[in-house]
Scaffold this motif. Sequence first.
Motif, short mmCIF file in Angstrom:
data_model
loop_
_atom_site.label_atom_id
_atom_site.label_comp_id
_atom_site.label_asym_id
_atom_site.label_seq_id
_atom_site.Cartn_x
_atom_site.Cartn_y
_atom_site.Cartn_z
N TRP A 183 22.90 -23.03 -4.70
CA TRP A 183 24.16 -22.89 -3.98
C TRP A 183 23.92 -22.63 -2.49
CZ3 TRP A 183 28.87 -24.41 -4.75
CH2 TRP A 183 29.38 -24.54 -6.05
N ARG A 184 22.95 -21.79 -2.14
CA ARG A 184 22.70 -21.51 -0.73
C ARG A 184 22.21 -22.77 -0.01
NH1 ARG A 184 18.66 -18.49 -0.01
NH2 ARG A 184 18.00 -17.97 -2.14
N LEU A 185 21.39 -23.58 -0.67
CA LEU A 185 20.96 -24.84 -0.09
C LEU A 185 22.15 -25.78 0.12
CD1 LEU A 185 17.68 -25.55 -2.12
CD2 LEU A 185 17.83 -25.01 0.32
N TRP A 186 23.03 -25.80 -0.86
CA TRP A 186 24.19 -26.69 -0.74
C TRP A 186 25.12 -26.23 0.38
CZ3 TRP A 186 29.48 -26.16 -1.20
CH2 TRP A 186 30.21 -27.36 -1.22
N PHE A 187 25.39 -24.93 0.47
CA PHE A 187 26.25 -24.44 1.56
C PHE A 187 25.61 -24.72 2.92
CE2 PHE A 187 28.53 -21.73 -1.58
CZ PHE A 187 29.83 -22.06 -1.20
N ALA A 188 24.29 -24.59 3.03
CA ALA A 188 23.61 -24.89 4.29
C ALA A 188 23.81 -26.35 4.67
CB ALA A 188 22.13 -24.58 4.18
N ALA A 189 23.84 -27.24 3.67
CA ALA A 189 24.10 -28.66 3.94
C ALA A 189 25.53 -28.90 4.41
CB ALA A 189 23.82 -29.49 2.69
N GLN A 190 26.43 -27.95 4.13
CA GLN A 190 27.81 -28.03 4.61
C GLN A 190 27.99 -27.28 5.93
OE1 GLN A 190 29.37 -30.07 2.39
NE2 GLN A 190 27.48 -29.80 1.19
N SER A 191 26.87 -26.83 6.54
CA SER A 191 26.88 -26.03 7.77
C SER A 191 27.52 -24.67 7.56
CB SER A 191 27.60 -26.79 8.90
OG SER A 191 26.96 -28.02 9.17
N VAL A 192 27.38 -24.13 6.35
CA VAL A 192 27.85 -22.78 6.04
C VAL A 192 26.63 -21.95 5.67
CG1 VAL A 192 29.29 -21.35 4.54
CG2 VAL A 192 30.07 -23.63 5.23
N GLU A 193 26.22 -21.06 6.56
CA GLU A 193 25.05 -20.23 6.30
C GLU A 193 25.47 -18.97 5.54
OE1 GLU A 193 22.00 -21.07 6.79
OE2 GLU A 193 22.53 -22.96 7.79
N VAL A 194 24.84 -18.72 4.43
CA VAL A 194 25.11 -17.54 3.63
C VAL A 194 23.79 -17.00 3.11
CG1 VAL A 194 25.56 -19.01 1.62
CG2 VAL A 194 26.35 -16.64 1.62
N GLU A 195 23.57 -15.70 3.28
CA GLU A 195 22.29 -15.10 2.87
C GLU A 195 22.22 -14.89 1.37
OE1 GLU A 195 21.43 -11.57 5.00
OE2 GLU A 195 21.37 -12.55 6.96
N ARG A 196 23.34 -14.51 0.78
CA ARG A 196 23.34 -14.22 -0.65
C ARG A 196 24.73 -14.46 -1.20
NH1 ARG A 196 21.76 -8.40 -3.45
NH2 ARG A 196 21.73 -9.14 -5.61
#
Length: 329
Positions: free
Chosen positions: A209-222
């Motif tokens: 999920w974190r990889l997918w959000f990063a691909a959407q330009s949404v950075e989330v640590e946890r």
Amino acid sequence: MERRPHIPPLAALHAFMAYARTGGIRRAATALGVDHAVVSRHLRDLEATLGIALRDRGREGGLTPQGQAYHARIAPLLDGLARATADIRGQAPRITLTCSHGIAYHWLLPRLSTFRALHPDVEVMLRPVDSDCRFDPDRIDPTLHADIRYINDRQPAIDQPRVRSLPLARPLVFPVASPACLRRLAHPLRTPADLLHAPLLIEDDDTEWRLWFAAQSVEVERITGHNRLWQAHLALAAARAGEGIALANAYLLENDLHTGQLVRVTTTDMPLHAAGLGTYVLRTTEQTWQARAFVRLRTWLETQFGTEAGQVVTSDHHPARKKRLPTRS
């Protein structure tokens, strides 16, 4: 009469192979199911026959350089002997193919009949397993063993000596849910970040999920406060039951997307991008890699992963609206 070099007894060679594989006399004895004194005697006899020291008798144990060289020479020969024996007995070549439950049930199992029709003389046993497979390149066994595993981009590379690997496909990953689940959402999904407030179904960890959000330009640590399951197979089962939104790819979703039991999640203000977050990799030992039966299976797998998955038809919120989904980035 031609004089041939003396060949050591097979029992001594088996003991030596087990010692090389396990790194200790007692461990080798356990692997062979004999007393450790038997293994010790076989190793002494083999060293006496060869006139060289095979074991490193220092604190670290293991093999001497001469022992390593001898092991590298005889391992493929003993493996070939085991397979030749199986062939002469008329046994069909047998391949054990391990892989994760999701790819086994949803994609590979329905297609194996095609391989069996093309190669009826090759027996394939499909074995779904959860964990990564550790190969034993020194095992003397006429059964061929290979593994298909999904490796995400943040997983460390699996590195084993004398093990070959082949990337089969890098599928695009996207969120899916049941239509009922999407209707029950408390807040509309306008941007990718809004999914953080939806019931997400997380596998063993939140890496995908974190990889997918990063691909959407949404950075989330946890990602916290969501349903956690063991594997993608369970996450998709929970998604079908309407418990939340799961991440998956077309190899795992063919029937669900055709029937509309699961639909691709969309947002109103910003598009969600399918992303390549990992790769399906085929792995096996060098000896198996060259076996004729495995070459047939490997070639067939490359063809199946490269073409058939690209024909999967998927849908978004509206099952009646269908389009082709690419499965390679």
